[in-house]
Design an enzyme around this catalytic site. Structure first.
Site, PDB file in Angstrom:
ATOM      1  N   ASP A   1     -54.531  99.361  30.149  1.00  0.00           N
ATOM      2  CA  ASP A   1     -53.453  98.579  30.742  1.00  0.00           C
ATOM      3  C   ASP A   1     -53.902  97.164  31.087  1.00  0.00           C
ATOM      4  O   ASP A   1     -53.104  96.225  31.028  1.00  0.00           O
ATOM      5  CB  ASP A   1     -52.931  99.282  31.996  1.00  0.00           C
ATOM      6  CG  ASP A   1     -52.076 100.500  31.662  1.00  0.00           C
ATOM      7  OD1 ASP A   1     -51.553 100.570  30.532  1.00  0.00           O
ATOM      8  OD2 ASP A   1     -51.933 101.380  32.529  1.00  0.00           O
ATOM      9  N   GLY A   2     -55.169  96.992  31.449  1.00  0.00           N
ATOM     10  CA  GLY A   2     -55.674  95.655  31.740  1.00  0.00           C
ATOM     11  C   GLY A   2     -55.604  94.746  30.534  1.00  0.00           C
ATOM     12  O   GLY A   2     -55.215  93.578  30.636  1.00  0.00           O
TER      13      GLY A   2
ATOM     14  N   ASN B   1     -47.214  93.087  36.490  1.00  0.00           N
ATOM     15  CA  ASN B   1     -47.258  94.138  37.502  1.00  0.00           C
ATOM     16  C   ASN B   1     -46.902  93.632  38.892  1.00  0.00           C
ATOM     17  O   ASN B   1     -45.925  94.058  39.482  1.00  0.00           O
ATOM     18  CB  ASN B   1     -48.645  94.783  37.547  1.00  0.00           C
ATOM     19  CG  ASN B   1     -48.790  95.951  36.594  1.00  0.00           C
ATOM     20  OD1 ASN B   1     -47.837  96.332  35.923  1.00  0.00           O
ATOM     21  ND2 ASN B   1     -49.979  96.516  36.523  1.00  0.00           N
ATOM     22  N   GLU B   2     -47.730  92.741  39.424  1.00  0.00           N
ATOM     23  CA  GLU B   2     -47.537  92.335  40.805  1.00  0.00           C
ATOM     24  C   GLU B   2     -48.211  91.006  41.123  1.00  0.00           C
ATOM     25  O   GLU B   2     -49.159  90.589  40.455  1.00  0.00           O
ATOM     26  CB  GLU B   2     -48.064  93.404  41.774  1.00  0.00           C
ATOM     27  CG  GLU B   2     -49.568  93.536  41.851  1.00  0.00           C
ATOM     28  CD  GLU B   2     -50.191  94.363  40.766  1.00  0.00           C
ATOM     29  OE1 GLU B   2     -51.094  93.820  40.084  1.00  0.00           O
ATOM     30  OE2 GLU B   2     -49.799  95.530  40.582  1.00  0.00           O
TER      31      GLU B   2
ATOM     32  N   ARG C   1     -48.155  90.704  60.412  1.00  0.00           N
ATOM     33  CA  ARG C   1     -49.607  90.646  60.542  1.00  0.00           C
ATOM     34  C   ARG C   1     -50.164  91.832  59.761  1.00  0.00           C
ATOM     35  O   ARG C   1     -49.901  92.979  60.101  1.00  0.00           O
ATOM     36  CB  ARG C   1     -50.037  90.713  62.005  1.00  0.00           C
ATOM     37  CG  ARG C   1     -49.608  89.519  62.829  1.00  0.00           C
ATOM     38  CD  ARG C   1     -50.069  89.679  64.285  1.00  0.00           C
ATOM     39  NE  ARG C   1     -49.748  88.507  65.076  1.00  0.00           N
ATOM     40  CZ  ARG C   1     -48.598  88.342  65.737  1.00  0.00           C
ATOM     41  NH1 ARG C   1     -47.667  89.302  65.689  1.00  0.00           N
ATOM     42  NH2 ARG C   1     -48.375  87.246  66.423  1.00  0.00           N
TER      43      ARG C   1
ATOM     44  N   LEU D   1     -48.120 101.353  44.228  1.00  0.00           N
ATOM     45  CA  LEU D   1     -48.074 102.796  44.482  1.00  0.00           C
ATOM     46  C   LEU D   1     -49.228 103.226  45.375  1.00  0.00           C
ATOM     47  O   LEU D   1     -49.057 104.053  46.282  1.00  0.00           O
ATOM     48  CB  LEU D   1     -48.112 103.550  43.155  1.00  0.00           C
ATOM     49  CG  LEU D   1     -47.992 105.068  43.217  1.00  0.00           C
ATOM     50  CD1 LEU D   1     -46.641 105.479  43.785  1.00  0.00           C
ATOM     51  CD2 LEU D   1     -48.194 105.686  41.842  1.00  0.00           C
ATOM     52  N   SER D   2     -50.410 102.660  45.156  1.00  0.00           N
ATOM     53  CA  SER D   2     -51.575 102.998  45.974  1.00  0.00           C
ATOM     54  C   SER D   2     -51.383 102.596  47.428  1.00  0.00           C
ATOM     55  O   SER D   2     -51.984 103.194  48.325  1.00  0.00           O
ATOM     56  CB  SER D   2     -52.824 102.312  45.412  1.00  0.00           C
ATOM     57  OG  SER D   2     -53.084 102.732  44.088  1.00  0.00           O
TER      58      SER D   2
END
Length: 292
Positions: free
Chosen positions: A73-74, A147-148, A175, A192-193
């Site tokens: 995936d990377g 992804n993010e 915070r 998800l993690s």
């Protein structure tokens, strides 16, 4: 050879001999099938291919009809951020670990790819995020993510303070150790993690997931993907940054804001004809099987 795809690009950054073997097998097979093939420059160098068309990711995006990414995936994320700018279809052969984005089984890749090349496949569009670090007096620094986008301290983990505005309306302050802003594609990754929800790929939504928030009331938030997110910082620090797909880092200087919005272009991702998103989830995440 059929008329669906005429020019095929071979993409990837081989780290293991097995991946390199797959690249070579794929190149030979496509040539034998009569396709025009363009190979990413690094792969051609590793395979010691002579007198073959080679190019950068941008050139492949401009010239090829289909890009086949070999790796995990990377590899897919790194290639797809560039390829998404062009009208090109992308598919992956999994030579990594989970392989949420790389569907083709390396042991059966040629048969699956043959079906795809004959037009028997499933296609979908995955939207990207665009992240800008900006200040009125300074030039914008821009990157994209499939992804993010993650706000976090640059070097040493510590709590940071920031405010979140959605469509220029104050939403909340926080915070925490950071914030994950995820696409549906990324909802099965870092988000998800951190306890974020899983979003099916067709949803026009973005998730905001706190990282180790200082209050139990901080919860993941799902918003429309047409929204613009602005991050502002109450205490200026020189070590904050945002990262895109854990591959590109943009430092945040004093007085700068971060703007995150849906990108103007999509990734054209294709899958084998028997692809099922929920079957992939069940397999990759170890979900229980049917009861009856």
């Amino acid at each position: 050879m059929n008329n669906h795809f005429k020019c095929i690009g071979i993409v990837g950054h081989p780290r293991h001999p097995t991946a390199l073997t797959t690249h070579e097998m794929l190149y030979r097979w496509l040539c034998d099938q009569g396709y025009e093939v363009i190979v990413e420059q690094q792969i051609a160098h590793e395979l010691q291919l002579k007198n073959v068309p080679t190019g950068t990711l941008a050139k492949i995006g401009q010239q090829a009809d289909l890009a086949v990414v070999v790796g995990g995936d990377g590899n897919m994320l790194g290639a797809a951020r560039t390829l998404a700018r062009y009208d090109i279809n992308v598919i992956g052969i999994n030579r990594g670990n989970l392989g949420f984005l790389t569907d083709l089984d390396p042991d059966n890749a040629l048969q699956q790819l043959s079906d795809v090349l004959e037009g028997r496949y499933i296609s979908e569009k995955r939207f990207l995020l665009e992240a800008q670090v900006c200040q009125q007096e300074r030039q914008k620094r821009i990157s994209t993510a499939i992804n993010e986008v993650v706000l976090h301290p640059g070097k040493v983990a510590h709590m940071i303070e920031f405010e979140v505005y959605i469509d220029e309306t104050f939403a909340f302050s926080q915070r925490s150790d950071g914030l994950i802003i995820s696409t549906p594609t990324g909802s099965t990754a870092y988000s998800l993690s951190a306890g974020g929800p899983i979003l099916t790929p067709s949803l026009d939504a973005i998730t905001l997931v706190p990282m180790f928030p200082h209050t139990l009331s901080a919860r993941p938030l799902v918003i429309n993907s047409s929204s613009t997110i602005r991050l502002r910082f109450s205490h200026r620090r020189s070590d904050l940054e945002i990262s895109c797909d854990s591959q590109i880092a943009l430092p945040i200087q004093e007085g700068e804001d971060v703007l995150i919005r849906r990108c103007d272009y999509h990734l054209n991702l294709i899958h084998p004809k028997d692809y099922s998103y929920f079957n992939t989830l069940s397999t990759k995440l170890g979900w229980s099987k049917k009861l009856f």
